[in-house]
Motif scaffolding. Sequence first.
Motif, short mmCIF file in Angstrom:
data_model
loop_
_atom_site.label_atom_id
_atom_site.label_comp_id
_atom_site.label_asym_id
_atom_site.label_seq_id
_atom_site.Cartn_x
_atom_site.Cartn_y
_atom_site.Cartn_z
N LEU A 1 0.81 -1.38 -0.03
CA LEU A 1 0.01 0.01 -0.11
C LEU A 1 0.76 1.01 -0.01
O LEU A 1 0.53 2.24 -0.61
CB LEU A 1 -0.96 0.04 1.15
CG LEU A 1 -1.80 -1.15 1.37
CD1 LEU A 1 -2.92 -0.96 2.47
CD2 LEU A 1 -3.07 -0.70 0.12
N LEU A 2 2.06 1.00 0.64
CA LEU A 2 2.98 2.35 0.81
C LEU A 2 4.07 2.29 -0.22
O LEU A 2 4.91 3.19 -0.45
CB LEU A 2 3.65 2.38 1.97
CG LEU A 2 2.61 2.61 3.37
CD1 LEU A 2 3.45 2.38 4.59
CD2 LEU A 2 1.98 3.88 3.19
N ALA A 3 3.91 1.28 -1.30
CA ALA A 3 5.08 1.14 -2.32
C ALA A 3 5.18 2.29 -3.21
O ALA A 3 6.31 2.64 -3.87
CB ALA A 3 4.95 -0.07 -3.02
N GLY A 4 3.96 3.10 -3.42
CA GLY A 4 4.30 4.26 -4.34
C GLY A 4 4.16 5.38 -3.59
O GLY A 4 4.04 6.56 -4.09
N GLU A 5 4.56 5.58 -2.10
CA GLU A 5 4.68 6.70 -1.24
C GLU A 5 5.96 6.80 -0.85
O GLU A 5 6.27 6.10 0.30
CB GLU A 5 3.57 6.73 -0.36
CG GLU A 5 3.73 7.92 0.31
CD GLU A 5 3.86 9.46 -0.14
OE1 GLU A 5 5.01 9.64 -0.47
OE2 GLU A 5 2.76 9.86 -0.61
N GLU B 1 6.90 4.88 5.26
CA GLU B 1 7.30 3.47 5.34
C GLU B 1 6.45 2.95 6.70
O GLU B 1 6.42 3.63 7.62
CB GLU B 1 8.83 3.58 5.48
CG GLU B 1 9.32 2.29 5.64
CD GLU B 1 9.15 1.17 4.34
OE1 GLU B 1 7.84 0.72 4.44
OE2 GLU B 1 10.02 1.08 3.54
N ILE B 2 6.57 1.43 6.62
CA ILE B 2 6.19 0.78 7.86
C ILE B 2 7.19 0.02 8.45
O ILE B 2 8.02 -0.61 7.51
CB ILE B 2 4.81 0.01 7.75
CG1 ILE B 2 4.40 -0.54 9.05
CG2 ILE B 2 5.00 -1.21 6.64
CD1 ILE B 2 2.88 -0.82 8.79
N VAL B 3 7.55 -0.12 9.58
CA VAL B 3 8.52 -1.02 10.23
C VAL B 3 7.72 -2.11 11.31
O VAL B 3 6.90 -1.65 11.97
CB VAL B 3 9.48 -0.18 10.98
CG1 VAL B 3 8.93 0.49 11.93
CG2 VAL B 3 10.63 -1.17 11.53
N ARG B 4 8.11 -3.03 11.04
CA ARG B 4 7.72 -4.19 12.06
C ARG B 4 8.61 -4.26 13.18
O ARG B 4 9.65 -4.64 13.15
CB ARG B 4 7.63 -5.70 11.35
CG ARG B 4 6.96 -6.65 12.21
CD ARG B 4 7.18 -7.98 11.86
NE ARG B 4 6.75 -8.97 12.65
CZ ARG B 4 6.85 -10.27 12.58
NH1 ARG B 4 7.38 -10.85 11.41
NH2 ARG B 4 6.33 -11.22 13.58
#
Length: 268
Positions: free
Chosen positions: A118-122, A126-129
């Motif tokens: 979902l965030l690949a184009g932004e 970013e999301i971190v686990r």
Amino acid sequence: MVDTRIPPVREMDIDRPCAARIYDAFLGGSHNFGCERAFAERLERELPDISETYRENRAFLRRVVEYLLAHGVRQFIDLGSGIPTIGHVHEVARRRTRDFRVLYVDNEPLTVAHSKPLLAGEPRAEIVRADCRDPKSVLNSPEAAELLDPAEPVGLLMAPVLHFIPDSDDPVALVETYRDALVPGSHLVISHLTGSHAPDEMRILAGHYAETADPLQPREVEWIEKLFGDFEVVRPGTTFLSDWRPEPGRTTAKQPYCLLHGGVARKH
């Protein structure tokens, strides 16, 4: 002091509802499973219009992000973010400016897996686990190093995550650790479930969540307010979320349940 033991790595569990996907289901998203939709239906039958509580939190988050952008904050850390859809932080921010960065943080593996595409184009999000109970895993992560400038103010969003942290993990000391890590000009944002004004409804809600992968711990309003420490709480202070800076000229429907309390505070 915060317990320095590293929290156990959370395993994937698609058989029990999890908080992130429950939130998504109540917001009308598509990143949830049958068990979350069934949970939402059961809860809605017992607490009619409880979905408004979830929408209330998301509306509060939107107003907070807009407030912080207007006051010069350009980078955000969203602890316990869930799945970044349905008007989440980066979507609100990019309607106002191209100058922003958002680090989403969640420890649930499927939530992170759903979020990355979902965030690949932004490039500004970013999301971190990582587990927010381990501040070092968040603040010292490669994603944080790449995305955020530690010398600049941050909007630290805990909205809502703290009621999923049990007393045994000392959430008060945990919040203090994060406060100490912020530079002046940063803001702390908190929303938290409370039964102070609706104890019967809160018992029902907590009872349902006790059967999920993410049981919750409601707390008294006075306890929540102390989490801001010596930060300057901005007007109108800590309050029920629907009363926090409602949009001018827009009539705000009265929420069926007063369950979410919170506010915003600035570090000098």
